[in-house]
Each structure stands twice: as C-alpha cells, then as structure tokens.
Design a protein around this motif. Structure first.
Motif, PDB file in Angstrom:
ATOM      1  N   GLY A  92       0.926  -1.315   0.092  1.00 59.67           N
ATOM      2  CA  GLY A  92       0.038   0.001  -0.056  1.00 59.67           C
ATOM      3  C   GLY A  92       0.711   1.434  -0.056  1.00 59.67           C
ATOM      4  N   HIS A  93       2.068   1.140   0.884  1.00 56.81           N
ATOM      5  CA  HIS A  93       2.831   2.313   0.822  1.00 56.81           C
ATOM      6  C   HIS A  93       3.972   1.810   1.352  1.00 56.81           C
ATOM      7  CE1 HIS A  93       0.809   2.278   4.776  1.00 56.81           C
ATOM      8  NE2 HIS A  93       1.918   2.953   5.371  1.00 56.81           N
ATOM      9  N   PRO A  94       5.479   2.538   1.290  1.00 57.84           N
ATOM     10  CA  PRO A  94       6.532   2.218   1.579  1.00 57.84           C
ATOM     11  C   PRO A  94       6.584   2.551   3.168  1.00 57.84           C
ATOM     12  CG  PRO A  94       6.804   3.691  -0.416  1.00 57.84           C
ATOM     13  CD  PRO A  94       5.402   3.864   0.202  1.00 57.84           C
ATOM     14  N   THR A  95       6.881   1.782   4.009  1.00 56.76           N
ATOM     15  CA  THR A  95       7.231   1.953   5.488  1.00 56.76           C
ATOM     16  C   THR A  95       8.624   1.904   5.656  1.00 56.76           C
ATOM     17  OG1 THR A  95       7.043  -0.576   5.938  1.00 56.76           O
ATOM     18  CG2 THR A  95       4.878   0.818   5.983  1.00 56.76           C
ATOM     19  N   GLU A  96       9.012   2.306   6.951  1.00 58.87           N
ATOM     20  CA  GLU A  96      10.401   2.339   7.375  1.00 58.87           C
ATOM     21  C   GLU A  96      10.901   0.975   7.474  1.00 58.87           C
ATOM     22  OE1 GLU A  96      12.966   4.405   7.930  1.00 58.87           O
ATOM     23  OE2 GLU A  96      11.677   6.165   7.136  1.00 58.87           O
ATOM     24  N   HIS A  97       9.795   0.165   7.984  1.00 56.59           N
ATOM     25  CA  HIS A  97      10.060  -1.446   8.212  1.00 56.59           C
ATOM     26  C   HIS A  97      10.444  -2.176   6.846  1.00 56.59           C
ATOM     27  CE1 HIS A  97       9.619  -5.461   9.576  1.00 56.59           C
ATOM     28  NE2 HIS A  97       8.726  -5.655   8.782  1.00 56.59           N
ATOM     29  N   VAL A  98       9.701  -1.640   5.729  1.00 56.01           N
ATOM     30  CA  VAL A  98       9.858  -2.307   4.602  1.00 56.01           C
ATOM     31  C   VAL A  98      11.330  -1.711   4.022  1.00 56.01           C
ATOM     32  CG1 VAL A  98       8.978  -2.137   2.003  1.00 56.01           C
ATOM     33  CG2 VAL A  98       7.468  -2.729   3.883  1.00 56.01           C
ATOM     34  N   ILE A  99      11.531  -0.366   4.132  1.00 62.28           N
ATOM     35  CA  ILE A  99      12.681  -0.064   3.522  1.00 62.28           C
ATOM     36  C   ILE A  99      13.979  -0.561   4.231  1.00 62.28           C
ATOM     37  CG2 ILE A  99      14.299   1.996   3.388  1.00 62.28           C
ATOM     38  CD1 ILE A  99      11.515   3.633   3.318  1.00 62.28           C
ATOM     39  N   GLU A 100      13.884  -0.631   5.422  1.00 56.67           N
ATOM     40  CA  GLU A 100      15.086  -1.424   6.342  1.00 56.67           C
ATOM     41  C   GLU A 100      15.032  -2.942   5.591  1.00 56.67           C
ATOM     42  OE1 GLU A 100      17.943  -0.650   7.890  1.00 56.67           O
ATOM     43  OE2 GLU A 100      16.545   0.939   8.114  1.00 56.67           O
ATOM     44  N   ALA A 101      13.974  -3.550   5.581  1.00 57.26           N
ATOM     45  CA  ALA A 101      14.144  -4.810   5.210  1.00 57.26           C
ATOM     46  C   ALA A 101      14.757  -5.333   3.948  1.00 57.26           C
ATOM     47  CB  ALA A 101      12.932  -5.641   5.461  1.00 57.26           C
ATOM     48  N   PHE A 102      14.455  -4.581   2.864  1.00 58.40           N
ATOM     49  CA  PHE A 102      14.767  -4.673   1.489  1.00 58.40           C
ATOM     50  C   PHE A 102      16.066  -3.967   0.981  1.00 58.40           C
ATOM     51  CE2 PHE A 102      10.401  -6.261   1.567  1.00 58.40           C
ATOM     52  CZ  PHE A 102      10.502  -7.247   0.822  1.00 58.40           C
ATOM     53  N   ARG A 103      16.717  -3.180   1.935  1.00 52.98           N
ATOM     54  CA  ARG A 103      17.978  -2.468   1.632  1.00 52.98           C
ATOM     55  C   ARG A 103      19.047  -3.575   1.172  1.00 52.98           C
ATOM     56  NH1 ARG A 103      18.047   1.962   5.561  1.00 52.98           N
ATOM     57  NH2 ARG A 103      17.242   3.364   4.282  1.00 52.98           N
ATOM     58  N   GLY A 104      20.092  -3.293   0.438  1.00 49.47           N
ATOM     59  CA  GLY A 104      21.051  -4.009  -0.252  1.00 49.47           C
ATOM     60  C   GLY A 104      21.069  -5.394  -1.083  1.00 49.47           C
ATOM     61  N   CYS A 105      19.417  -5.250  -1.534  1.00 49.66           N
ATOM     62  CA  CYS A 105      19.546  -6.463  -2.637  1.00 49.66           C
ATOM     63  C   CYS A 105      20.158  -6.278  -3.886  1.00 49.66           C
ATOM     64  CB  CYS A 105      18.072  -6.379  -2.623  1.00 49.66           C
ATOM     65  SG  CYS A 105      16.945  -6.980  -1.558  1.00 49.66           S
TER      66      CYS A 105
END
Ligand SMILES: [Zn+2]
Ligand SMILES: [Zn+2]
Length: 268
Positions: free
Chosen positions: A156-169
C-alpha cells in the motif's frame, strides 16, 4: 541459463536466479532458484496454465521444493491448492493467510512467522510484513551464497520497516501498480480507486521510484517492474518513472508482463 527439463538443475550456474510466470491483477507467480533449491512465490494461475507457464521456463512442478504464499488474494492464491494437491508441493504461508479459508487441504503445510527467517533447503528466506488489505500479508527476501533477491508487490505504501528489510538487494522485483493520473481518470468505480490508491492497496509508479531512492541503487543489478495494472498503467509509464534514478542506464530495468512473464534472470 537455468534448465529444468528432465530433472536437470534449474540453475546450472548455481547462481541465484529468478523468473516470472506472469504478473498483474489476473495472476502472479515468481520462480526463485539457486540451482539446488527451487521455490514458487504465489500461484495465481489455474493448474493447467501454471503447468504450461512453468514448462515455458523449463520447470516441471515436481522440481519445486515449495510454494510460498504472500497473501490470500486470488491473483496470488488461486492455483496454490490445485498445484500442491496435484504435484505434492509443500505450501508455506502465514496463519492469517490460512485463516482466510481459501486454500483448502494440502498435503504439506508449513507456517510462516513474519520477520522470522526460515530455510527451504539452501535458500534463506525472510518474510516481511507489508501494509496491504489482506489478513497477514508478507513479502519475501531471499539469500543464497551472499546474493540477495527481494520480491515486493502488493504494497500500500513504503514503510520504514519495508525500507529497512529490503536494503542491499542485488535484484528487486518491485510493484509498479498504477500511474496516479490514469487511476484517477480511469474506469474503476470511486470506491475501488480509493482502495487501490490508498495506504493498504497498491504501489503507484511514483511511490516505487521514491522507495527505490530510499533503498539505494548501487548494488541493484536487476529491477523488475511488476504487478502492473492493465487499466491504470502502461509499461512505458513505469519505466519512465524509474529510469531517471538510473543515470540513464535503463538496461537494469525490465517488466514482468501478465501474459509473457519474464525469462530467467541470473544474479552475477
Ligand atoms: Zn496482487
Ligand atoms: Zn493483494
């Protein structure tokens, strides 16, 4: 490139690879393999159609070690039960997704606990909670031999949690659901427009671009625009939104299409 015919390894190179059977509101399914392990993320196509699309990518259903379910919406779940029952593929899902009651009985069921890493043979998998209007939706990050792949749609929208979790792919399959203007002036009834464009619906092209900017692009070899709306987006609009972030190097960008999906891509 990965070859699955006749029981040969799916990824002869042993590199983390992925392919799409198709992506969009009519059905989603993504293959992930490191040569030793092969999983399908979601199965939104009927059994025959799934078998046909797997064959197009050189894979027999019995080569799948698991099907991982992100959430219970039909475009992700429709074919999971039939595939699992016909070919004995183990199903991984959250208790919330199971409680939707839409899966039916399957031979092997494993619980996913959001934020708790688990393994399917050689593949390490992080299930990440996302804001979406389902019971207990997750998206996935895969790791094999130091390579990281993110699968991130129905957001639905980018959250801090999502940004943190998908960093460095090293590769990211990313929802580019709609163009905001097309959604606004498009054919959907007002309530559906609010749902799709809302915080618990789907990611707009501009939001995908903003998310990518937060994640950082240095390490990303592949960015796959996925889950494009048939009515509210066009491939060229998704590409146009993301290309400015890539210093004009659009070679890292591809589209997972509804009908043709995406051929195998290997992470270097
Ligand atoms: Zn979806
Ligand atoms: Zn959904």
């Amino acid at each position: 490139m990965p070859q699955g015919v006749g029981g040969a390894p799916l990824s002869a190179s042993g590199k983390l690879s992925f392919a799409s059977l198709g992506s969009g509101s009519k059905g989603n399914a993504t293959l992930v393999s490191d040569g030793e392990t092969a999983v399908l993320v979601d199965c939104g196509f009927g059994l025959r159609e799934t078998e046909r699309r797997l064959a197009r990518l050189g894979v027999h259903p019995r080569q799948l070690d698991a099907v991982l379910v992100t959430h219970e919406h039909g475009d992700h779940l429709r074919g999971v039960g039939p595939l699992a029952r016909r070919h004995g593929v183990p199903v991984y899902l959250t208790p919330g997704t199971w409680l939707s009651g839409r899966l039916g009985e399957v031979p092997q069921r494993h619980w996913i606990t959001p934020q708790a890493r688990f393994a399917v043979k050689s593949l390490m998998i992080d299930p990440i909670t996302v804001p979406h209007d389902a019971r207990e939706p997750v998206q996935f990050r895969f790791e094999s031999r130091g390579c990281h792949l993110g699968v991130l749609t129905d957001l639905g929208h980018p959250t801090e949690h999502v940004i943190e979790a998908f960093r460095g792919c090293d590769a990211l399959i990313l929802e580019c659901n709609h163009d905001r203007h097309m959604l606004e002036v498009g054919p959907y009834p007002p309530q559906l427009k609010r749902r799709v464009g809302g915080n618990w619906g789907h990611l707009a092209n501009v939001q995908a671009a903003a998310l990518l900017r937060h994640l950082g692009l240095d390490r990303l070899q592949h960015i796959v625009c996925s889950h494009l709306s048939e009515h509210n987006n066009r491939p060229e609009l998704a590409l146009e939104a993301l290309t400015p972030l890539l210093d004009g190097d659009a070679s890292r960008l591809t589209i997972a299409a509804q009908d043709s999906g995406l051929q195998w891509q290997a992470i270097r």
